[in-house]
Design an enzyme around this catalytic site. Sequence first.
Site, PDB file in Angstrom:
ATOM      1  N   ARG A 131       0.907  -1.318   0.015  1.00 50.74           N
ATOM      2  CA  ARG A 131      -0.084  -0.174   0.085  1.00 50.74           C
ATOM      3  C   ARG A 131       0.811   1.323   0.130  1.00 50.74           C
ATOM      4  NH1 ARG A 131       1.617   1.945   4.008  1.00 50.74           N
ATOM      5  NH2 ARG A 131       0.652   3.879   3.651  1.00 50.74           N
TER       6      ARG A 131
ATOM      7  N   ALA B   2       0.713   5.089  -2.328  1.00 48.60           N
ATOM      8  CA  ALA B   2       0.761   5.358  -3.747  1.00 48.60           C
ATOM      9  C   ALA B   2       2.027   4.913  -4.397  1.00 48.60           C
ATOM     10  CB  ALA B   2       0.212   6.967  -3.858  1.00 48.60           C
TER      11      ALA B   2
ATOM     12  N   GLN C 146      -2.826   3.006   9.945  1.00 48.94           N
ATOM     13  CA  GLN C 146      -1.672   2.975   9.037  1.00 48.94           C
ATOM     14  C   GLN C 146      -0.470   3.908   9.893  1.00 48.94           C
ATOM     15  OE1 GLN C 146      -4.289   3.485   7.363  1.00 48.94           O
ATOM     16  NE2 GLN C 146      -4.406   2.717   5.345  1.00 48.94           N
TER      17      GLN C 146
ATOM     18  N   ASP D 247      -2.054  10.843  -2.644  1.00 51.69           N
ATOM     19  CA  ASP D 247      -2.540   9.849  -3.576  1.00 51.69           C
ATOM     20  C   ASP D 247      -2.534  10.414  -4.955  1.00 51.69           C
ATOM     21  OD1 ASP D 247      -2.898   8.669  -0.806  1.00 51.69           O
ATOM     22  OD2 ASP D 247      -2.985   7.009  -2.293  1.00 51.69           O
TER      23      ASP D 247
ATOM     24  N   LYS E  52      -5.061  10.046   2.631  1.00 53.90           N
ATOM     25  CA  LYS E  52      -5.603   9.096   3.600  1.00 53.90           C
ATOM     26  C   LYS E  52      -6.785   9.951   4.591  1.00 53.90           C
ATOM     27  CE  LYS E  52      -5.630   5.761   4.016  1.00 53.90           C
ATOM     28  NZ  LYS E  52      -6.546   4.828   3.407  1.00 53.90           N
TER      29      LYS E  52
HETATM   30  O1  MRU Z   1      -4.767   3.273   1.999  1.00 51.83           O
HETATM   31  P1  MRU Z   1      -3.209   3.569   1.773  1.00 51.83           P
HETATM   32  O2  MRU Z   1      -2.781   2.937   3.168  1.00 51.83           O
HETATM   33  O3  MRU Z   1      -2.761   3.142   0.621  1.00 51.83           O
HETATM   34  O4  MRU Z   1      -3.184   5.288   2.107  1.00 51.83           O
HETATM   35  C1  MRU Z   1      -1.822   5.688   1.835  1.00 51.83           C
HETATM   36  C2  MRU Z   1      -1.901   7.266   1.810  1.00 51.83           C
HETATM   37  O5  MRU Z   1      -2.953   7.650   2.065  1.00 51.83           O
HETATM   38  C3  MRU Z   1      -0.649   7.939   2.009  1.00 51.83           C
HETATM   39  O6  MRU Z   1      -0.423   8.828   2.415  1.00 51.83           O
HETATM   40  C4  MRU Z   1      -0.120   7.996   0.176  1.00 51.83           C
HETATM   41  O7  MRU Z   1      -0.384   6.698  -0.276  1.00 51.83           O
HETATM   42  C5  MRU Z   1       1.310   8.587  -0.026  1.00 51.83           C
HETATM   43  S1  MRU Z   1       2.269   7.266   0.128  1.00 51.83           S
HETATM   44  C6  MRU Z   1       3.898   7.936  -0.029  1.00 51.83           C
END
Ligand code: MRU
Length: 369
Positions: A52, A54, A210, A251, A262
């Site tokens: 997980r 981005a 997370q 993302d 998030k």
């Molecule tokens: O649902 P997730 O855990 O994939 O969400 C991740 C996020 O929101 C991160 O902040 C984003 O992907 C940036 S990761 C460098």
Amino acid sequence: MENALNMDTVRLSEDKKSIVIVDQTLLPNECKYLSIRTAGEIWEAIYMLRVRGAPAIGVTGGFAYYLLADQLQTEDKAEFVKECIKNMEYINSSRPTAVNLSWALNRMHSLMLSRIEQLSIPEMKRLLLEESEAIRQEDIQICRSIGEHGFRLLEQLGKGVGIMTHCNAGSLATSKYGTALSPMYIALEHGWDGKKDMHVYCDETRPLLQGARLSAYEMQSAGIDTYVQCDNMASYTMKNKKVGIIFVGCDRVAANGDFANKIGTSGVAILARHYGIPFYVCAPSSTIDMTLHSGDEIRIEQRKPEEVTEMWYEKRMAPEGVGVVNPAFDVTDHSLVTGIITEKGIATAPFKEAFEKMGILPVTKYVDK
Ligand code: MRU
């Protein structure tokens, strides 16, 4: 406690026949590597958030494109192209919000289309292998650069600074270093004392935790003074002057600087504005989607109600049959953003012009149109 920076979040196996990921659903209690190779296994690993963040799902998408192409038996080029499109669309359907997934798939597909006339199928497979490995290597360099730019901001604030972050945009969300956590890793490299010179506040990040499970683990395992707070404690910490700067990942960024991250991020940004705390978004330029004018066009992933009502609890904690809201992301308005830290430098408003000056342009999309 193994330093998360030493874990390979996502890579190809030695024989280049499968993708090896850290199963992030098991962290911080267990560090287990998983080998995935079929389209179904890769889709499931992305959907279930085993891999997980981005950039990490972008890298996985690049590897998936290569691997599934490599598994094709056909010598017929038209058939090869058709199957690649089918696989690409399927993998892209696993999660909609992070643009990095479709970005990586589109990059692989554009390359394939541009060379399919000249190359044999085995030559094409080798080229796709090299490209997917290049995406991962570039991600490491990009995250380092983001960290260097972010570290300069920490230096300006001075040692002893408090840093708040939301979700996990660390090494586990990328190939290495992360985006929002990278400045702290770089600070350690520059000789900052993790226990005295910086204090990191990680929002727990309901409902999938997370922040508590991954960011807190990353920062603590790197030897940094780290605190977990429930999301609704952020205002308290800011008001009590514990926080000098906020770094979050993202993302997808629209051309005007609105961005999806998030769920809960927009609330953090609103609080930061109220308390006058600088709020920075950390993003590889591949997360900037110049085809979107504003954040209203970003598709927000909706997830299962059980993640809110049951997950992590010993027994269900909401009445049976009650309605549940569970968007995985929200969009923060660009007016709340102090700057967007990319590998190319820090963009400030007006963001569209700043992105264009950095050479960030709309890309051709075969998926995620
Ligand atoms: O649902 P997730 O855990 O994939 O969400 C991740 C996020 O929101 C991160 O902040 C984003 O992907 C940036 S990761 C460098």
